[in-house]
Design a protein around this motif. Structure first.
Motif, mmCIF file in Angstrom:
data_model
loop_
_atom_site.group_PDB
_atom_site.id
_atom_site.type_symbol
_atom_site.label_atom_id
_atom_site.label_comp_id
_atom_site.label_asym_id
_atom_site.label_seq_id
_atom_site.Cartn_x
_atom_site.Cartn_y
_atom_site.Cartn_z
ATOM 1 N N GLU A 1 11.766 -1.295 -11.087
ATOM 2 C CA GLU A 1 11.080 -0.973 -9.835
ATOM 3 C C GLU A 1 12.066 -0.489 -8.788
ATOM 4 O OE1 GLU A 1 8.721 -4.405 -8.806
ATOM 5 O OE2 GLU A 1 7.124 -3.824 -10.190
ATOM 6 N N HIS B 1 13.073 2.971 -9.651
ATOM 7 C CA HIS B 1 11.951 3.883 -9.430
ATOM 8 C C HIS B 1 11.822 4.234 -7.945
ATOM 9 C CE1 HIS B 1 8.129 5.771 -10.218
ATOM 10 N NE2 HIS B 1 7.530 4.994 -9.344
ATOM 11 N N ILE B 2 11.873 3.204 -7.105
ATOM 12 C CA ILE B 2 11.769 3.420 -5.657
ATOM 13 C C ILE B 2 12.923 4.275 -5.149
ATOM 14 C CG2 ILE B 2 12.041 2.224 -3.434
ATOM 15 C CD1 ILE B 2 9.273 1.820 -4.305
ATOM 16 N N ARG C 1 2.793 -2.911 -2.405
ATOM 17 C CA ARG C 1 3.091 -2.306 -3.710
ATOM 18 C C ARG C 1 2.271 -1.031 -3.927
ATOM 19 N NH1 ARG C 1 5.916 -5.038 -7.440
ATOM 20 N NH2 ARG C 1 4.749 -4.121 -9.162
ATOM 21 N N THR D 1 3.822 1.725 -1.668
ATOM 22 C CA THR D 1 5.079 2.275 -2.185
ATOM 23 C C THR D 1 4.908 2.834 -3.592
ATOM 24 O OG1 THR D 1 5.682 0.055 -2.909
ATOM 25 C CG2 THR D 1 6.576 0.780 -0.805
ATOM 26 N N MET D 2 3.679 2.856 -4.054
ATOM 27 C CA MET D 2 3.312 3.434 -5.352
ATOM 28 C C MET D 2 3.958 2.729 -6.550
ATOM 29 S SD MET D 2 2.773 7.484 -4.644
ATOM 30 C CE MET D 2 4.212 7.937 -3.700
ATOM 31 N N LEU D 3 4.287 1.455 -6.373
ATOM 32 C CA LEU D 3 4.695 0.657 -7.532
ATOM 33 C C LEU D 3 3.440 0.274 -8.313
ATOM 34 C CD1 LEU D 3 7.409 -1.771 -6.118
ATOM 35 C CD2 LEU D 3 7.725 0.110 -7.728
ATOM 36 N N ARG E 1 8.405 10.298 -2.394
ATOM 37 C CA ARG E 1 9.133 9.050 -2.609
ATOM 38 C C ARG E 1 10.451 9.017 -1.827
ATOM 39 N NH1 ARG E 1 7.904 8.882 -8.068
ATOM 40 N NH2 ARG E 1 6.030 7.631 -7.919
ATOM 41 N N TYR F 1 10.541 7.247 1.827
ATOM 42 C CA TYR F 1 10.518 5.822 2.145
ATOM 43 C C TYR F 1 11.432 5.008 1.228
ATOM 44 C CZ TYR F 1 7.252 5.494 -1.805
ATOM 45 O OH TYR F 1 6.673 5.570 -3.044
ATOM 46 N N LEU G 1 12.283 0.713 -0.013
ATOM 47 C CA LEU G 1 11.672 -0.609 -0.099
ATOM 48 C C LEU G 1 12.759 -1.656 -0.330
ATOM 49 C CD1 LEU G 1 9.336 -2.679 -0.542
ATOM 50 C CD2 LEU G 1 9.204 -1.881 -2.901
ATOM 51 N N PHE H 1 13.276 -5.433 -1.511
ATOM 52 C CA PHE H 1 12.516 -6.402 -2.297
ATOM 53 C C PHE H 1 12.809 -7.834 -1.865
ATOM 54 C CE2 PHE H 1 12.961 -2.682 -4.948
ATOM 55 C CZ PHE H 1 11.747 -2.578 -5.614
#
Lengths: 224, 253
Positions: A127, A130-131, B49, B52-54, B89, B92, B94, B96
């Motif tokens: 993840e 990917h981000i 999620r 952020t397109m997870l 993408r 932005y 993210l 965690f």
């Protein structure tokens, strides 16, 4: 004392007279690793494939490779060209058959080790990559695979050590590797020492393998 | 009204029978700091999620900087093509909850690798950019360390640096201090405050009520997958909505 001396003499004798056979064993070992390590990765991908046909075919392949004796697989690969295609089996094919049989057998075991390694990497790693915008290939080769390698070194060492000893199975189709030659000598000399000396050879070989693999593990010790 | 950098309209998301997000809409302007609060299982993490397109949402629209990432087509939701999504993408970042740093990379490599691999920066450019950010976040002396050698607070700051290195327009935080010891949350919150002072646009899912109150331009309270209340910190903390009062009361008393 006599026994040790005779074993030692036998080893010198083997080393000088059987260096060729020793080389054959080493060759089988190295070529098998060369083919089985990458092939295993391919098999692992197949095993994890979302396509049910690919996944099932690979599962069956792994089941057969793990479920039947390697010695039998050797014999099948060796005689298959004749019985299936009616081709004449040449002398040089003997060695090729060994490499094919060993490679496809070990690829199945390596594949399951890879799969365990790949599946043990937390999903958060994928993840995060990917981000950050990594492609799937970049994620796999830069982020996932290096961590997998570290995790799977101990089981790969196990498998590699087993492979050293398994090279002796080439005996089944009379390839002139270490064990085959030692057995021949043992019979002609009516003595068990050539076999003992072969045992020492395998032991040293494996000691080296374990030593090298430990170096790899140490080299990857810098992170958890 | 400033430029809208992030906008989600009528977002819904279910996991099987369970409806986690119901018809949520939210727009965030440039420079705005929005905190999303709410009880566990309220859907705030799922919202993040999906944003952020997870996770793919089931219906709704999603846009960054006015560019549509997802929209309602004739036969349900459609996402933009791969190339457009890659561009979107890059708008932005993210951060965690559990950092997700790359353990086999040093701190510096964690921060420079994406700019080099994804944006094609030269090593010199990437290092210069990384050093500037790491210095700003008080990590200049940690560049050669590996994540396992750092405290949780330091790791989270590195992961913020890693996100900043790609120069995002919007930065999302998913409970950035929830995996930290109470004594380590301070240093992470300080960094987020610093970013707010620099007018970074941020959307923060958090349990830190006091922090949300001090920092946010707007607080969104979510429960049961819907936005129950929304407003300035003063409005939310003085809300007469019984659920909001109850929830905030638990954290501030």
């Amino acid at each position: 004392m006599e026994a040790v001396k005779s074993l030692f003499e036998s080893m010198i004798y083997l080393a000088t007279h059987l260096s060729e056979a020793m080389l054959v064993s080493v060759e089988i070992f190295l070529l098998t690793l060369l083919f089985a390590l990458p092939l295993g990765l391919l098999v692992a991908f197949g095993r994890m494939s979302k396509n049910p046909i690919i996944c099932t075919v690979v599962k069956i392949y792994i089941a057969i490779m793990r479920g039947t004796p390697l010695m039998l697989q050797l014999i099948v690969v060796y005689f298959a060209p004749f019985f299936v295609f009616g081709m004449k089996i040449t002398q040089s094919y003997r060695f090729i058959a060994v490499i094919i049989a060993f490679s496809i057998n070990y690829a199945a075991y390596f594949a399951e080790i890879y799969r365990a390694g790949i599946q043990s990497i937390p999903v958060g790693q994928y993840e995060a990559a990917h981000i950050l915008g990594y492609s799937k290939a970049q994620t796999f080769f830069k982020i996932i695979m290096p961590q997998v390698v570290k995790r799977i070194l101990p089981p790969v060492t196990n498998e590699t050590i087993t492979l050293v000893k398994d090279t002796s199975l080439a005996f089944a189709i009379a390839v002139a590797e270490m064990f085959t030659k030692a057995k021949e000598l043992s019979a002609s000399q009516a003595s068990i020492t050539p076999l003992m000396a072969a045992g020492v050879f395998y032991f040293i070989f494996n000691y080296l393998v374990a030593f090298i693999m430990e170096r790899f593990e140490k080299a990857l010790d810098y992170y958890r | 009204m400033g430029e809208i950098l992030f906008e989600v309209t009528n977002m819904s998301k279910s996991f099987g029978e369970l409806e986690v997000i119901r018809d949520v809409s939210l727009a965030v302007e440039k420079g705005e700091v929005v905190s999303i609060i709410g009880p566990s299982g309220s859907g705030k993490s799922t919202l993040l999620r999906c944003a952020t397109m997870l996770e793919k949402m089931d219906s709704g629209e999603l846009a960054f900087l006015g560019e549509k990432a997802a929209y309602m087509g004739a036969s349900g939701i459609e996402y933009a093509d791969k190339k457009a999504l890659k561009k979107i993408r890059s708008y932005y970042g993210l951060v965690f909850q559990n950092f997700n740093l790359f353990p086999h990379y040093s701190v510096l490599k964690n921060v420079i690798d994406a700019p080099m691999t994804v944006d094609g920066l030269s090593k010199e450019e990437a290092v210069a950019r990384a050093m500037e950010i790491l210095d700003r976040l008080g990590l200049a002396d940690k560049v050669d360390s590996y994540p396992c050698e750092l405290s949780g607070g330091q790791q989270q700051r590195v992961s913020i640096a890693r996100a900043l290195a790609l120069k995002p327009q919007v930065l999302f935080f998913d409970e950035p201090t929830s995996a930290l010891d109470p004594e380590l949350t301070g240093e992470v919150l300080k960094v987020i405050k610093q970013l707010a002072a620099e007018h970074m646009t941020m959307i923060i899912v958090t349990h830190e009520m006091q922090f949300a109150k001090e920092l946010s331009d707007r607080i969104v309270f979510i429960e049961g997958g819907v936005i129950v209340a929304e407003g300035s910190p003063d409005e939310i903390f003085a809300s007469d909505n019984s659920r909001v009062r109850e929830f905030i009361g638990k954290f501030t008393s």
